[in-house]
Design an enzyme around this catalytic site. Structure first.
Site, PDB file in Angstrom:
ATOM      1  N   LYS A 105       0.830  -1.213   0.000  1.00  0.00           N
ATOM      2  CA  LYS A 105       0.000   0.000   0.000  1.00  0.00           C
ATOM      3  C   LYS A 105       0.862   1.261   0.000  1.00  0.00           C
ATOM      4  CE  LYS A 105      -2.633   1.138   3.864  1.00  0.00           C
ATOM      5  NZ  LYS A 105      -2.514   2.564   4.203  1.00  0.00           N
ATOM      6  N   ARG A 135       2.821   5.928  -3.384  1.00  0.00           N
ATOM      7  CA  ARG A 135       3.923   6.765  -3.881  1.00  0.00           C
ATOM      8  C   ARG A 135       4.079   6.642  -5.386  1.00  0.00           C
ATOM      9  NH1 ARG A 135       4.275   5.700   1.365  1.00  0.00           N
ATOM     10  NH2 ARG A 135       5.564   7.014   2.730  1.00  0.00           N
ATOM     11  N   GLN A 181       4.737   9.879   6.415  1.00  0.00           N
ATOM     12  CA  GLN A 181       3.797  10.673   5.616  1.00  0.00           C
ATOM     13  C   GLN A 181       4.199  12.139   5.614  1.00  0.00           C
ATOM     14  OE1 GLN A 181      -0.014   9.763   7.358  1.00  0.00           O
ATOM     15  NE2 GLN A 181      -0.050   7.694   6.497  1.00  0.00           N
ATOM     16  N   ASP A 237       2.175  -0.177  12.207  1.00  0.00           N
ATOM     17  CA  ASP A 237       1.009  -0.813  11.588  1.00  0.00           C
ATOM     18  C   ASP A 237       0.845  -2.274  12.021  1.00  0.00           C
ATOM     19  OD1 ASP A 237       0.458   1.556  10.287  1.00  0.00           O
ATOM     20  OD2 ASP A 237       1.420   0.957   8.414  1.00  0.00           O
ATOM     21  N   ARG A 249      -6.217   2.830  18.233  1.00  0.00           N
ATOM     22  CA  ARG A 249      -5.916   1.387  18.166  1.00  0.00           C
ATOM     23  C   ARG A 249      -5.512   0.807  19.520  1.00  0.00           C
ATOM     24  NH1 ARG A 249      -3.023   1.309  12.155  1.00  0.00           N
ATOM     25  NH2 ARG A 249      -4.990   1.164  11.026  1.00  0.00           N
ATOM     26  N   ARG A 284      -7.116  -2.606  10.277  1.00  0.00           N
ATOM     27  CA  ARG A 284      -6.091  -3.401  10.964  1.00  0.00           C
ATOM     28  C   ARG A 284      -6.628  -4.028  12.266  1.00  0.00           C
ATOM     29  NH1 ARG A 284      -1.958  -2.742   7.471  1.00  0.00           N
ATOM     30  NH2 ARG A 284      -1.583  -0.626   6.721  1.00  0.00           N
TER      31      ARG A 284
END
Ligand code: S3P
Length: 432
Positions: free
Chosen positions: A26, A31, A170, A318, A349, A391
């Site tokens: 991803k 990009r 990011q 992640d 999360r 996730r």
């Protein structure tokens, strides 16, 4: 893209095995899509991410003048050669923080006024982290209470030397994309080395940048040229199945053509520390990204314990939900700290991992920046609240494989944000 709410029932498994080739990474797909859309010429990609997030990036770049042609086998993008068309509608970034933060850097140097919007989750996520440096470079950004919707009035920019206060690939990418277009040298410094796909991709598209320990610099303005590339399989998607394999003593899972960029592959070290057997074969470099085959099997004596703190927590951000979710099945538990950023991802999360572990009967202690999951626990099936977070949905589907009884994942459709094939592939590799 709106997807109807779904529930998914997960039955316990006896083992996990098989051989998989996963859809494209991803982070790399975002990009490649942005750079190809901005470059001159026509780029061709195979194994582009099938996730809704990358579809959001493609749609935004199309709205900005790039041509996109997707077939079953390839994604072709014809770029705007450095000058986007001002969009007459707001650019919809969907659920994707990467899309919103990274495209903002591209647009900050473009003439015109651009509005970026996102779904409910994205509209809660912090955007001040890009507003400050882009504003310092000369663009004008207006946020809504620190969040999206955001508007950008692009302007000729001045280079800056900036250290983001929170480790973020990011934000780094956002500034490199702005720096690509302005006179002078833009430098981004980081105490923790975040994923470096942007640096590798910018070079693959023909840009020059200078890297040293703790910083990356780009001297603008520079132009980009189209490339052809095969996107490596997504290691963050593989992570769910790797953790599943680590739970079953007879397991054997093989991933081929998997992205193994060292800034992304920390999970292999963590699984090794837990006692899992990991073999890496056929390593090669494609457009400067490492790709290879990985085999994962579990130790017959079960998983040990580990702590994930400091730089590792930032690099594995992640993968932390699924590591927390398998924590009860280790002998000594999993301790996670220095991961406050987890609270401002697609959901909080930490809170949702704690809530769902408790729903499955686990003992867990919550901290502001992490959680302690003691080992040696057995879990029971439960109803999981994914909070619409891909996730979390996938992490607890993995925990459910070793639970007593069935588990219902609410908001299972969210898996499609990064990994639409997840539940089908889980059925394929889980022996019941
Ligand atoms: C990403 C960077 C990370 C990560 C996200 C993808 C990227 O976010 O959590 O899923 O592709 O650069 P931050 O930059 O906010 O840490």
């Amino acid at each position: 893209m709106s997807i109807a709410a779904q529930e998914h029932l997960i039955r316990p498994a006896r083992n996990v095995y098989g051989s998989l080739r996963l859809p494209g990474d991803k982070s790399i797909s975002h990009r490649y899509a942005m750079l190809a859309a901005f470059a001159e010429g026509e780029s061709h990609f195979t194994n582009f991410s099938t996730g809704a997030d990358c579809a959001s990036t493609l749609a935004c770049m199309q709205a900005l003048g790039a041509k996109v042609n997707r077939t079953a086998d390839a994604t072709e993008i014809t770029g705007v050669a450095g000058r986007v068309t001002p969009a007459d509608q707001p650019l919809d970034c969907g659920n994707s923080g990467s899309t919103m933060r990274m495209i903002s850097g591209l647009l900050a140097a473009q003439p015109g006024r651009f509005t970026l919007i996102g779904d409910e989750s994205l509209s809660r996520r912090p955007m001040e982290r890009i507003r400050k440096p882009l504003q310092a470079m000369g663009a004008r950004l207006t946020l809504t209470d620190g969040h999206a919707p955001l508007t950008i009035e692009g302007a000729p920019l001045t280079a800056i030397d900036f250290t983001p206060p929170v480790a973020s690939a990011q934000v780094k990418t956002c500034l490199l994309l702005a720096g690509l277009q302005c006179e002078g040298t833009t430098t981004v410094r980081e105490a923790v080395r975040t994923r470096d796909h942007s640096e590798l991709a910018l070079r693959a598209f023909g840009a020059n940048l200078t890297r040293s320990i703790g910083s990356v610099s780009i001297a603008g303005p520079q132009s980009l040229h189209a490339i052809d590339a095969a996107v490596p399989g997504d290691i963050s998607s593989a992570a769910f199945f790797m953790c599943a394999a680590a739970l079953f003593p007879e397991s054997n899972l093989v991933f081929d053509h998997l992205g193994l960029n060292p800034t992304r592959a920390g999970l292999l070290d963590v699984l090794t520390a837990l006692g899992a057997h990991i073999a890496v074969l056929n390593l090669e470099e494609r457009n400067a990204e490492l790709v290879g085959t990985v085999r994962v099997s579990a130790p017959p004596e079960g998983l040990r314990s580990t702590a994930i703190t400091g730089a590792l927590a930032a690099q594995l951000i992640d993968e932390l939900p699924v590591l927390a979710a398998i924590g009860p099945y280790t002998s000594g538990g999993i301790r996670i700290r220095d991961a406050r950023e987890l609270r401002v991802k697609e959901s909080d999360r930490i809170a949702l991992a704690v809530k769902n572990l408790r729903a499955m009967g686990a003992e867990v202690e919550e901290f502001d920046d992490g959680l302690d999951v003691p080992g040696g626990q057995s879990l029971h099936g439960a109803t999981i609240d994914s909070g619409g977070d891909h996730r979390i949905a996938m992490a607890f589907a993995v925990a459910a494989l070793r639970a007593q009884g069935d588990t219902l994942i609410r908001g299972a459709e969210s898996a499609a944000i990064s990994f639409p094939e997840f539940f089908d592939l889980l059925d394929l590799i889980a022996d019941r």
